[in-house]
Design an enzyme around this catalytic site. Structure first.
Site, PDB file in Angstrom:
ATOM      1  N   ASP A  83       0.846  -1.195   0.000  1.00  0.00           N
ATOM      2  CA  ASP A  83       0.000   0.000   0.000  1.00  0.00           C
ATOM      3  C   ASP A  83       0.881   1.245   0.000  1.00  0.00           C
ATOM      4  O   ASP A  83       1.706   1.412   0.892  1.00  0.00           O
ATOM      5  CB  ASP A  83      -0.886  -0.044   1.257  1.00  0.00           C
ATOM      6  CG  ASP A  83      -1.700   1.215   1.437  1.00  0.00           C
ATOM      7  OD1 ASP A  83      -1.963   1.903   0.428  1.00  0.00           O
ATOM      8  OD2 ASP A  83      -2.080   1.510   2.595  1.00  0.00           O
ATOM      9  N   ASP A 120      -4.057   3.988   2.940  1.00  0.00           N
ATOM     10  CA  ASP A 120      -5.482   3.699   3.188  1.00  0.00           C
ATOM     11  C   ASP A 120      -5.706   2.248   3.616  1.00  0.00           C
ATOM     12  O   ASP A 120      -6.835   1.805   3.788  1.00  0.00           O
ATOM     13  CB  ASP A 120      -6.349   4.063   1.969  1.00  0.00           C
ATOM     14  CG  ASP A 120      -6.035   3.191   0.754  1.00  0.00           C
ATOM     15  OD1 ASP A 120      -5.120   2.334   0.830  1.00  0.00           O
ATOM     16  OD2 ASP A 120      -6.696   3.371  -0.291  1.00  0.00           O
ATOM     17  N   ASP A 161      -2.068  -1.089  -3.614  1.00  0.00           N
ATOM     18  CA  ASP A 161      -2.381  -0.346  -4.833  1.00  0.00           C
ATOM     19  C   ASP A 161      -1.252  -0.517  -5.859  1.00  0.00           C
ATOM     20  O   ASP A 161      -0.228  -1.156  -5.582  1.00  0.00           O
ATOM     21  CB  ASP A 161      -2.631   1.132  -4.516  1.00  0.00           C
ATOM     22  CG  ASP A 161      -1.568   1.722  -3.601  1.00  0.00           C
ATOM     23  OD1 ASP A 161      -0.389   1.395  -3.808  1.00  0.00           O
ATOM     24  OD2 ASP A 161      -1.912   2.489  -2.670  1.00  0.00           O
ATOM     25  N   ASP A 188     -10.565 -15.135 -16.408  1.00  0.00           N
ATOM     26  CA  ASP A 188     -11.389 -15.562 -15.279  1.00  0.00           C
ATOM     27  C   ASP A 188     -12.548 -16.428 -15.774  1.00  0.00           C
ATOM     28  O   ASP A 188     -13.192 -16.098 -16.779  1.00  0.00           O
ATOM     29  CB  ASP A 188     -11.933 -14.308 -14.580  1.00  0.00           C
ATOM     30  CG  ASP A 188     -12.645 -14.618 -13.280  1.00  0.00           C
ATOM     31  OD1 ASP A 188     -11.996 -15.141 -12.363  1.00  0.00           O
ATOM     32  OD2 ASP A 188     -13.860 -14.341 -13.183  1.00  0.00           O
ATOM     33  N   GLU A 235      -8.328 -19.806 -16.386  1.00  0.00           N
ATOM     34  CA  GLU A 235      -8.793 -20.312 -15.096  1.00  0.00           C
ATOM     35  C   GLU A 235     -10.024 -21.153 -15.419  1.00  0.00           C
ATOM     36  O   GLU A 235     -11.116 -20.626 -15.622  1.00  0.00           O
ATOM     37  CB  GLU A 235      -9.161 -19.166 -14.151  1.00  0.00           C
ATOM     38  CG  GLU A 235      -9.475 -19.656 -12.754  1.00  0.00           C
ATOM     39  CD  GLU A 235     -10.855 -19.298 -12.223  1.00  0.00           C
ATOM     40  OE1 GLU A 235     -11.148 -19.661 -11.085  1.00  0.00           O
ATOM     41  OE2 GLU A 235     -11.658 -18.670 -12.951  1.00  0.00           O
TER      42      GLU A 235
END
Ligand code: NOJ
Length: 557
Positions: free
Chosen positions: A39, A43, A47, A214, A277
């Site tokens: 991060d 927060d 990211d 996905d 996947e």
């Protein structure tokens, strides 16, 4: 809304592994679960900038590429697998410029970048679903059954539990194989095909080296959406072809994408790939996804599901290699990801087994995926309080899953979703943010906290604590990946089984022999060569080797 870049440009070409055509055939690819990796802004949520800053760590670890989980604009109903805008970066994770910077930095370091694409469903906040007219054409709406349509159109269950249908206030129903916030797209509509090809081009233009697809087995549903007639569908996923999973029709989509990827790659002189996947009932059916004109890789979940027993491992390895060889593809090994219990915990809570399993995987022919934190030997976090959990399956009332592959009694899951044995079958326990340094949470994860609480005893597991300690799991991974790079016999190519006592596996690769002792106690055997690397201390005296229980050893021969 789509963010605009001031100067988008194709990324430079990353170097290959130098082992012949097809960089993916033996690549080791590291999965960055962006929200939990690093991060940058405090927060508590990982990211893209945080990930970019840590790329030198991955370079030093010795991987070839990174796979970034979805960072696109999303209400985050399913950790970003509910995409509202496929061309925008969610402000939680940064900006499109951050994505561009990350790809460029990775390429400068010689790392390739794979991003997720989510084609089976969008977010319910996607503009297509928000527009009632468009929604009817591009998603799967049906009238209900019963006198006034009050019953779902068929008996399909959501992978996350409960019915796979939700009724709209207009009275009809829409299909969602996952959460209600993830409506399934209608792939009979050519506009859906066109849009996904455009999305791919968008990210290829930004320089990505491939896509992790996905639910690659899910886009096509059997005509007429027939009932299954079975109350426990989670048990059937991955065990048989279902009217909504592994339908033959999906392969036409993958063939079209392969043409796009090849055409694009040829134009730019790069090899860009797709990794499926896909939860298929057999190794043979999984191999269909990696035929020469389809995707390049498909995760081998049957290996992931295999129990820690020599015979079971051997038969899954044989079946996988035979199936992929029959179509000329490499096998793509994986032990952990963001949907399953971390393998340290899954393999009986044994770090020794996890380390051994990793060395086994890295000695097998083909490519391998690593999941962030496994190089630290992180266990599944099994005591998260209910109020911090975010896995949508937890809120759908019940276990998220259930189905293991045929013939196994492990608790892995359909479509990679959850795996019992961690925390009640839900997936937050493998997504706890990484510990980088320090004695206290957030262990250098970022300047703020962490979106899921980290255990108080992870101080010894941080990257900083393990670096330089030859007994650490991190240094084991570094050594294994370094050897894999240096030894031409590892990666793609042939393997042969060698004789070994019960409970032990032995196989050769050119110049190398690998032994795996799956038993809980030492096994003695004639030293097969010169010790290269072992997951546990091996003693060799007078040409006799003492293999510790739950260990894997690489020998130069
Ligand atoms: C597989 C992803 O890995 C998982 O996290 C997600 O929940 C489902 N697909 C649905 O997109």
């Amino acid at each position: 809304m789509t963010q605009e870049l001031t100067s988008p440009s194709p990324a430079p070409q990353a170097p290959g592994t130098g082992r012949g055509p097809g960089w993916w055939r033996d690549a080791v690819i590291y999965q960055v679960y962006v929200r939990s990796f690093a991060d940058s802004d405090g927060d508590g949520i990982g990211d893209l900038r945080g990930a970019r800053e840590r790329l030198p760590y991955l370079k030093d670890l010795g991987v070839d590429a990174v796979w970034l989980t979805p960072f696109y604009a999303s209400p985050q109903a399913d950790g970003g697998y509910d995409v509202a805008d496929y061309r925008a970066v969610d402000p939680l994770f940064g900006t499109l410029q951050d994505a561009d910077d990350l790809i460029r930095t990775a390429h400068d370091l010689g790392l390739r970048v794979i991003v997720d694409i989510v084609p089976n469903h969008t977010s319910d906040r996607h503009p297509w679903f928000q527009d009632p007219e468009l929604a009817r054409q591009r998603y799967l709406f049906r009238p209900g059954k019963g006198e006034s349509g009050e019953l779902p159109p068929n008996d399909w269950e959501s992978v996350f539990g409960g019915p796979a249908w939700t009724r709209t206030d207009r009275g009809d129903w829409y299909l969602h194989l996952f959460a209600p916030e993830q409506p399934d797209l209608n792939w009979d509509n050519p506009e859906v095909h066109t849009e996904f090809e455009a999305i791919m081009r968008f990210w290829l233009d930004l320089g990505v080296d491939g896509f992790r697809v996905d639910v690659a087995h899910g886009m096509i549903k059997a005509p007429g959406l027939p009932d299954i007639g079975h109350g426990a569908q989670a048990q059937l996923i991955g065990a048989q072809v279902l009217p909504f999973f592994d339908q033959d029709g999906v392969h036409a989509i993958h063939r079209a994408w392969r043409r796009l990827l090849d055409g694009y790659g040829e134009a730019l002189g790069r090899q860009v790939i797709g990794v499926a996947e896909a939860w298929a009932p057999t190794a043979e059916r999984l191999a269909l996804y990696v035929r020469p004109d389809e995707l390049h890789q498909a995760f081998n979940f049957q290996f992931l599901n295999a129990p820690w027993q020599a015979d079971a491992l051997r038969s899954v390895i044989d079946a996988s290699l035979a199936a992929t060889a029959s179509v000329g593809a490499p096998t793509t090994w994986v032990l952990s990801n963001h949907d399953v219990v971390r393998h340290t915990t899954r393999l009986g809570g044994s770090l020794a087994r996890a380390r051994a399993a990793t060395l086994l995987m890295l000695a097998l022919p083909g490519s391998a995926y690593l999941y962030q934190g496994e190089e630290l030997g992180l266990p599944e976090v099994t005591d998260l309080p209910d109020e911090v959990r975010q896995d949508p399956a937890f809120f759908r009332g019940g276990r998220a899953t259930g189905a293991a592959g045929p013939g196994t009694d492990t608790e892995s899951a359909p479509d990679g979703v959850a795996a019992a044995g961690g925390q009640d079958g839900f997936r937050d326990g493998c997504r706890v943010p990484l510990p980088w340094s320090g004695e206290l949470p957030p262990y250098g994860f970022g300047p703020g906290g962490s979106w899921l609480p980290q255990p108080a005893d992870w101080g010894g597991l941080t990257v900083a604590a393990q670096t330089g300690d030859p007994a650490s799991t991190l240094e084991l991974y570094r050594a294994a990946l370094g050897l894999r790079r240096r030894l031409p016999g590892l990666g793609d190519g042939a393997m042969s089984w060698a004789p070994a006592p019960d409970g032990v596996l032995a196989f050769t690769r050119p110049g190398l022999l690998c032994t795996v002792n799956t038993l809980g106690h030492d096994v003695e055997l004639p030293a097969p060569g010169t010790l290269l690397l072992s997951s546990a201390p091996v003693t060799v005296a007078e040409a006799t080797a003492q293999l510790p229980g739950d260990s894997c050893t690489w020998w130069a021969i």
